[in-house]
Structure formats: C-alpha cells, structure tokens
Enzyme design. Structure first.
Site, PDB file in Angstrom:
ATOM      1  N   HIS A 111      88.903  93.839 -13.680  1.00 41.58           N
ATOM      2  CA  HIS A 111      89.632  94.282 -12.486  1.00 41.58           C
ATOM      3  C   HIS A 111      89.202  93.484 -11.250  1.00 41.58           C
ATOM      4  O   HIS A 111      90.049  92.997 -10.487  1.00 41.58           O
ATOM      5  CB  HIS A 111      89.388  95.783 -12.264  1.00 41.58           C
ATOM      6  N   GLU A 112      87.895  93.359 -11.039  1.00 39.87           N
ATOM      7  CA  GLU A 112      87.404  92.648  -9.847  1.00 39.87           C
ATOM      8  C   GLU A 112      87.777  91.169  -9.888  1.00 39.87           C
ATOM      9  O   GLU A 112      88.129  90.586  -8.861  1.00 39.87           O
ATOM     10  CB  GLU A 112      85.898  92.851  -9.682  1.00 39.87           C
ATOM     11  N   HIS A 115      91.187  90.548  -8.496  1.00 42.18           N
ATOM     12  CA  HIS A 115      91.307  90.335  -7.045  1.00 42.18           C
ATOM     13  C   HIS A 115      91.134  88.859  -6.700  1.00 42.18           C
ATOM     14  O   HIS A 115      91.868  88.318  -5.865  1.00 42.18           O
ATOM     15  CB  HIS A 115      90.269  91.164  -6.284  1.00 42.18           C
ATOM     16  N   ASP A 121      94.820  95.975  -5.321  1.00 44.92           N
ATOM     17  CA  ASP A 121      94.700  97.278  -5.968  1.00 44.92           C
ATOM     18  C   ASP A 121      96.077  97.921  -5.989  1.00 44.92           C
ATOM     19  O   ASP A 121      96.829  97.839  -5.026  1.00 44.92           O
ATOM     20  CB  ASP A 121      93.742  98.188  -5.192  1.00 44.92           C
TER      21      ASP A 121
END
Length: 173
Positions: A111-112, A115, A121
C-alpha cells in the site's frame, strides 16, 4: 536508368518490404526505480516482497533494491505512512503501531509503495482495493493491487497525471 539509381531503388524497396512484413512490436519504456529498505529493520523482507508484488502487477515500472535510491523505507513505532515527493520518489515508514494491531505487514508495505507510484488513499473499506488501506478490516491480507490500481500505475508511468498529492504526508488512519 543508371546502375546507381537501380541499386538505390532496390535497397529502398527491400527496406520497405521488411518494414511492411515485419511483425509490429510494442515499444514501451520501463522506468526502473531503486528502493532502499536497509533502514526497514524487521520489515526488509516484507518490503522486498511488496516490490515483487508491484513488479508482477505492472508493466512499465520495475522496482529494484539499490542505491542511490529513488525512495527509502524506514521502520518506526508510529502509524504507516508515505511522503511521495514526486512520481517514484519519496520516503515510506512501516509503522509498528499498525502491525502490532494485526494489520498485514505485506499489505501495508505494498500500500505505501502504491503512494510512491502515484496512488492516493481511497477509503472504500474493500479488502480487494489495496489503496483502501486501514478502512478494510484488520483481517484483510490482500496485498495485490486491483486491476484499476494496476492500470492507474501504468498510466502514471506512461505520462499520465498521478492522483496522489506530492509533498504531503499520507497517513491512512
């Protein structure tokens, strides 16, 4: 017709024949991003796994461990977060606060990195959406980007405009 002219014409026709009959090949550039997980403590192997998830999911960006790095990954006691400073560049913190609450380590790392790859998000609450982050249940172990998320990253690295806000800390809490 002179011999030189016949030779040039023959060469041009041969070249044209090769161009017309050769199979078309897509030419896409692959952006290689180096990442440094050396400060990710107990999460180094998880960060490497997350990089492989992205490498198997997208076609025009490749993550390789190395320095100088485009992005660096740290471990700390806070909440997971990312500070993308540009497409493919920034800093990630794999926070132990979320991992100690039972959130999946690989999902957090993937997920990170999302970015850094230009994804914002999206608090959909769906486990199938990687960028839903902590809005999905703690039990969610899906670390794979959805088809829409994969397509968005591919567009970002093909010259698209990333939806993520650069220079802003992204904390999905």
């Amino acid at each position: 017709m002179s011999r030189t002219l016949r030779l040039v014409l023959s060469f041009a026709l041969s070249l044209l024949f090769l161009l017309v009959t050769a199979p078309a090949q897509a030419t896409s550039l692959v952006t290689v991003l180096r990442y440094d997980p050396s400060r990710a403590a107990e999460f180094v192997s998880v960060v490497n796994q997350a990089a492989q998830v992205w490498n198997s999911s997208v076609t025009n960006v490749r993550l390789v461990q190395g320095t100088p790095a485009n992005f660096v990954v740290y471990a700390d006691n806070g909440w997971p977060r990312a500070l993308p400073t540009g497409l493919g560049r920034g800093t990630i913190w794999i926070g132990r606060e979320a991992t100690s609450q039972g959130y999946n380590h690989l999902r957090i790392a993937t997920h990170e990195i999302g970015h850094i790859l230009g994804l914002p998000d999206r608090r959909t609450g769906l486990c199938s959406d990687l960028m839903s982050g902590s809005s999905a249940p703690v039990s969610c172990a899906n670390a794979n980007p959805s088809s829409a998320e994969r397509a968005e990253v591919n567009r970002n690295f093909a010259g698209g405009t990333p939806a993520v806000e650069f220079g802003r800390l992204h904390v999905n809490r």
